[in-house]
Design a protein around this motif. Structure first.
Motif, PDB file in Angstrom:
ATOM      1  N   ILE A  76       0.860  -1.274  -0.137  1.00 15.10           N
ATOM      2  CA  ILE A  76      -0.021   0.020   0.140  1.00 15.10           C
ATOM      3  C   ILE A  76       0.906   1.344   0.071  1.00 15.10           C
ATOM      4  O   ILE A  76       0.571   2.252  -0.662  1.00 15.10           O
ATOM      5  N   SER A  77       1.877   1.226   0.724  1.00 15.89           N
ATOM      6  CA  SER A  77       2.814   2.432   0.874  1.00 15.89           C
ATOM      7  C   SER A  77       3.362   2.492  -0.470  1.00 15.89           C
ATOM      8  O   SER A  77       3.677   3.555  -0.993  1.00 15.89           O
ATOM      9  N   TYR A  78       3.869   1.655  -1.207  1.00 17.31           N
ATOM     10  CA  TYR A  78       4.314   1.523  -2.433  1.00 17.31           C
ATOM     11  C   TYR A  78       3.342   2.308  -3.599  1.00 17.31           C
ATOM     12  O   TYR A  78       3.633   3.139  -4.291  1.00 17.31           O
ATOM     13  N   PHE A  79       2.172   1.857  -3.314  1.00 20.36           N
ATOM     14  CA  PHE A  79       0.948   2.208  -4.317  1.00 20.36           C
ATOM     15  C   PHE A  79       0.951   3.737  -3.939  1.00 20.36           C
ATOM     16  O   PHE A  79       0.629   4.452  -4.913  1.00 20.36           O
ATOM     17  N   ILE A  80       0.827   3.994  -2.910  1.00 20.12           N
ATOM     18  CA  ILE A  80       0.369   5.435  -2.536  1.00 20.12           C
ATOM     19  C   ILE A  80       1.758   6.400  -3.160  1.00 20.12           C
ATOM     20  O   ILE A  80       1.632   7.309  -3.606  1.00 20.12           O
ATOM     21  N   ALA A  81       2.894   5.895  -2.898  1.00 13.97           N
ATOM     22  CA  ALA A  81       3.959   6.666  -3.240  1.00 13.97           C
ATOM     23  C   ALA A  81       4.021   6.904  -4.695  1.00 13.97           C
ATOM     24  O   ALA A  81       4.571   8.094  -5.285  1.00 13.97           O
ATOM     25  N   PHE A  82       3.241   6.021  -5.607  1.00 22.05           N
ATOM     26  CA  PHE A  82       3.455   6.062  -6.987  1.00 22.05           C
ATOM     27  C   PHE A  82       2.118   6.722  -7.766  1.00 22.05           C
ATOM     28  O   PHE A  82       1.884   7.053  -8.705  1.00 22.05           O
ATOM     29  N   ASP A  83       1.312   7.355  -6.715  1.00 21.82           N
ATOM     30  CA  ASP A  83       0.108   7.841  -6.988  1.00 21.82           C
ATOM     31  C   ASP A  83       0.510   9.567  -7.612  1.00 21.82           C
ATOM     32  O   ASP A  83       1.061  10.170  -6.727  1.00 21.82           O
ATOM     33  N   PRO A  84      -0.095   9.823  -8.827  1.00 24.72           N
ATOM     34  CA  PRO A  84       0.361  11.204  -9.401  1.00 24.72           C
ATOM     35  C   PRO A  84      -0.059  12.353  -8.352  1.00 24.72           C
ATOM     36  O   PRO A  84       0.340  13.243  -8.398  1.00 24.72           O
ATOM     37  N   GLY A  85      -1.353  12.311  -7.864  1.00 22.67           N
ATOM     38  CA  GLY A  85      -1.842  13.321  -7.016  1.00 22.67           C
ATOM     39  C   GLY A  85      -1.003  13.215  -5.699  1.00 22.67           C
ATOM     40  O   GLY A  85      -0.651  14.616  -5.326  1.00 22.67           O
ATOM     41  N   VAL A  86      -0.640  12.143  -5.208  1.00 23.57           N
ATOM     42  CA  VAL A  86       0.403  11.962  -4.051  1.00 23.57           C
ATOM     43  C   VAL A  86       1.584  12.837  -4.366  1.00 23.57           C
ATOM     44  O   VAL A  86       2.278  13.747  -3.544  1.00 23.57           O
ATOM     45  N   LYS A  87       2.141  12.740  -5.591  1.00 20.15           N
ATOM     46  CA  LYS A  87       3.325  13.116  -5.941  1.00 20.15           C
ATOM     47  C   LYS A  87       3.055  14.523  -6.166  1.00 20.15           C
ATOM     48  O   LYS A  87       4.184  15.309  -5.630  1.00 20.15           O
ATOM     49  N   ARG A  88       2.193  15.053  -6.663  1.00 21.52           N
ATOM     50  CA  ARG A  88       1.824  16.502  -6.787  1.00 21.52           C
ATOM     51  C   ARG A  88       1.923  17.191  -5.325  1.00 21.52           C
ATOM     52  O   ARG A  88       2.440  18.341  -5.368  1.00 21.52           O
ATOM     53  N   PHE A  89       1.302  16.514  -4.371  1.00 26.70           N
ATOM     54  CA  PHE A  89       1.192  17.037  -3.085  1.00 26.70           C
ATOM     55  C   PHE A  89       2.591  17.194  -2.433  1.00 26.70           C
ATOM     56  O   PHE A  89       3.028  18.141  -1.847  1.00 26.70           O
ATOM     57  N   LEU A  90       3.394  16.137  -2.577  1.00 28.01           N
ATOM     58  CA  LEU A  90       4.819  15.974  -2.098  1.00 28.01           C
ATOM     59  C   LEU A  90       5.864  17.188  -2.730  1.00 28.01           C
ATOM     60  O   LEU A  90       6.454  17.600  -1.856  1.00 28.01           O
ATOM     61  N   LEU A  91       5.583  17.445  -4.020  1.00 29.46           N
ATOM     62  CA  LEU A  91       6.300  18.432  -4.569  1.00 29.46           C
ATOM     63  C   LEU A  91       5.885  19.844  -4.349  1.00 29.46           C
ATOM     64  O   LEU A  91       6.641  20.735  -4.543  1.00 29.46           O
ATOM     65  N   GLY A  92       4.431  19.972  -4.103  1.00 28.52           N
ATOM     66  CA  GLY A  92       3.807  21.298  -3.484  1.00 28.52           C
ATOM     67  C   GLY A  92       3.860  22.214  -4.862  1.00 28.52           C
ATOM     68  O   GLY A  92       4.078  23.449  -4.563  1.00 28.52           O
ATOM     69  N   GLY A  93       3.530  21.829  -6.000  1.00 25.91           N
ATOM     70  CA  GLY A  93       3.428  22.722  -7.147  1.00 25.91           C
ATOM     71  C   GLY A  93       1.967  23.561  -7.304  1.00 25.91           C
ATOM     72  O   GLY A  93       1.367  23.587  -6.252  1.00 25.91           O
ATOM     73  N   GLU A  94       1.940  24.522  -8.112  1.00 22.77           N
ATOM     74  CA  GLU A  94       0.872  25.413  -8.189  1.00 22.77           C
ATOM     75  C   GLU A  94      -0.458  24.551  -8.400  1.00 22.77           C
ATOM     76  O   GLU A  94      -1.753  24.931  -8.000  1.00 22.77           O
ATOM     77  N   GLU A  95      -0.369  23.340  -9.253  1.00 21.00           N
ATOM     78  CA  GLU A  95      -1.578  22.550  -9.389  1.00 21.00           C
ATOM     79  C   GLU A  95      -2.021  21.746  -8.041  1.00 21.00           C
ATOM     80  O   GLU A  95      -3.032  21.214  -8.318  1.00 21.00           O
TER      81      GLU A  95
END
Length: 607
Positions: A76-95
């Motif tokens: 599950i942790s791997y699956f969450i890490a590869f989710d695009p939305g989660v990645k955007r949240f982690l990167l903190g972009g404008e989107e």
């Protein structure tokens, strides 16, 4: 003194009854006890081995279930890490907008819905912002400073189980207590820079672990417990036997078993470590619980041994009594026989060795009685003979004195022939008296025969011829008195008298084979074969073992049997008389007499 005590304990000195009891007990009880000890030891070993193996299998299954839960959390942790939305949240972009947050929460909520064992999922970026479906911070603070966050960062993207959360600023809407959840974390790294973008925190409900472990029962009060690599309890029942399991006890290998005494109780510990979770599942139970089966088997074994011992003791006493009792009775009979009761007899009808011994005892007593009767008969006959001898001494002594007077009167009147006969008769009586001695020199015995033949010569004149021949070496030997005269008398009356014309009687004495041989022969009528056979049987039957018929016959019949009886009474069965005869040719009677030297000085007796 010590030697005497030692002798008292010697096996040979014990009564046979005690020996038999000891032997039977040794044969029946000792092997049973040995067998019981061996069975008890073997069962104990087998049961202990089976308990350990079964417990290790159970622990292995539990570890497998826990690893399955942990593996799901890792996926599950791997699956969450590869989710695009989660990645955007982690990167903190404008989107990264509120709509994305909503989608991420829905995405996380899908896991909690699919996996009921998940208490909550929280995703926090490296700036401290977080998104969760069930979890939130109790108070405003930077979550990147939390212990669990740093532990995830140290893991560098590797899934990590950190156990019960302690003092963290994160809780759930359900408000699980720290002891009710297990936290797992995984850092999400930038694939290009390997910098930590954030951390995924997942709380696993302890209930699912408890449901996996709590139904496992080891023995009567045993249980399973799970500790982490730091010795902290992951799971422990509500009322454990031991509150905290020191991690030092489980350092020897990935699995093992050992026993320890805790609070006065001897406990058995069986453990196995999980390489995936680094948890150690421990089985704890009392050794008394593990030996319940052993106790049950031991009870049956002890009951069996007790029964065998009881039967063995009873059988030992019965067998020893049945064997020793007839022996004791036989001993009692022997003691009575020793005391003189020779009428006692063994009355048993047993056919074994004891019965045969009793029969031999009876035969021995019968033989003793027979020998005693024979000895009494011989003694009585001897006394009767002595009495008759004393009575016979009186008359010959009177006759001897009278004949001596007649002899002198005949010589005074010039009747020399009468005087010679009377003198011979007088000498005959004098030797017959022999001063009461039973043994006389052989010379006197021959003189006695000479006197007798002189008298018979006057009667039979030319019909009777005789010869006396005594070897020189026999002159100083002693013989029973008057043993030749009955034989010479038989030779005259049954041999010469029955013969037509003159007959010859000879008497010889010599030594042969270390024995004195006396022979009285004649050339008279001889003895018919049937009568000779009967006479020989009479000679053989003199003094039989059970009666005195032959002696009675001898005392009232032939003088030759009288002589035979006296020889056997005096010298035994090795000596006696032998008769050879042929009808019309004559008879020879041979006396075998022991060589007895005459101890008296040589002298000439003259009345």
């Amino acid at each position: 003194m010590a030697v005497e005590k030692l002798k008292w304990f010697e096996m040979n000195n014990l009564p046979i009854r005690y020996k038999l009891i000891i032997h039977f007990l040794l044969i029946s009880i000792l092997p049973s006890l040995g067998l019981a000890v061996l069975i008890n030891w073997t069962v104990d070993q087998i049961i202990e081995k089976q308990v350990n193996e079964n417990t290790l299998q159970i622990i292995g299954k539990v570890n497998g279930t826990l690893e399955s839960y942990a593996s799901n959390m890792q996926n599950i942790s791997y699956f969450i890490a590869f989710d695009p939305g989660v990645k955007r949240f982690l990167l903190g972009g404008e989107e990264n907008r509120e709509d994305d947050h909503y989608e991420i929460r829905k995405f996380l909520q899908g896991f909690t819905t699919l996996y009921s064992e998940i208490a909550g999922i929280l995703v926090v970026n490296n700036r401290g912002a977080y998104i969760s479906n069930e979890m939130y911070a109790r108070y405003p603070s930077n979550l990147t400073e939390e212990t669990w966050y740093r532990a995830a960062v140290e893991g560098k993207g590797i899934f990590k189980i950190i156990g019960h959360p302690r003092g963290r600023n994160v809780t759930t809407h359900v408000n699980y207590k720290d002891d009710e959840v297990i936290s797992v974390v995984r850092a999400i790294l930038d694939p290009d820079t390997q910098n930590v973008l954030g951390v995924v925190l997942i709380d696993l409900k302890l209930r699912v672990i408890a449901e996996t472990v709590k139904d496992v029962r080891l023995g009567k009060s045993g249980y399973l417990a799970v500790i982490d690599e730091y010795g902290e309890n992951i799971y422990s029942p509500a009322r454990p036997i031991i509150a905290k399991l020191p991690k030092e006890w489980f350092r020897d290998g990935n699995s093992g078993t050992f026993s320890k005494r805790v609070d006065g109780k001897k406990l058995q510990f069986i453990y196995r470590k999980s390489a995936f979770t680094n948890w150690t599942t421990v089985g704890v139970f009392s050794t008394n619980d593990s030996t319940m089966e052993v106790r049950e088997i031991r009870f049956y074994v002890v009951s069996f041994v007790f029964f065998v011992c009881l039967v063995g003791i009873a059988a030992s006493f019965y067998l020893s009594y049945s064997i020793s009792r007839p022996i004791g009775q036989l001993m009692s009979f022997m003691r009575k026989a020793e005391q003189g009761d020779l009428a006692i007899r063994y009355r048993g009808d047993r056919m074994d060795e004891v019965g045969m011994l009793g029969q031999s005892f009876n035969k021995m007593l019968m033989q003793i009685n027979k020998l005693i009767s024979h000895a009494e008969l011989q003694e009585r006959q001897k006394r009767e003979a002595e009495l008759r001898s004393l009575q016979a001494h009186i008359k010959p002594h009177f006759l001897y004195n009278t004949l001596d007077t007649i002899q002198w009167m005949a010589r005074k009147k010039g009747a020399e022939d009468v005087a010679e006969v009377v003198e011979s008769l007088s000498r005959l009586f004098r030797i017959g008296l022999s001063k009461g001695n039973d043994m006389i020199p052989l010379e006197e015995e021959f003189a006695h025969i000479h006197s007798y033949l002189t008298i018979q010569k006057v009667r039979y004149r030319e019909k009777l011829q005789y010869t006396l021949n005594m070897a020189p070496e026999t002159r100083r030997l002693s013989v029973l008195k008057v043993i030749l005269q009955p034989l010479v008398e038989n030779a005259i009356y049954h041999g010469i008298k029955e013969r037509r014309g003159p007959g010859h009687v000879w008497v010889e004495a010599g030594v042969s084979g270390g024995r004195l041989i006396l022979r009285v022969g004649d050339d008279g009528a001889g003895i018919p074969e049937d009568r000779l056979k009967a006479l020989r049987q009479s000679l053989q039957a003199v003094f039989p073992a059970d009666d005195g018929k032959a002696m009675k016959h001898a005392l009232s019949g032939y003088g030759i049997i009288n002589v035979q009886a006296r020889l056997k009474l005096t010298f035994g069965d090795a000596f006696g008389i032998h008769i050879d005869s042929e009808a019309g040719q004559g008879t020879t009677v041979t006396i075998t007499h022991p060589i007895i030297a005459d101890a008296r000085p040589e002298q000439n007796e003259q009345g």
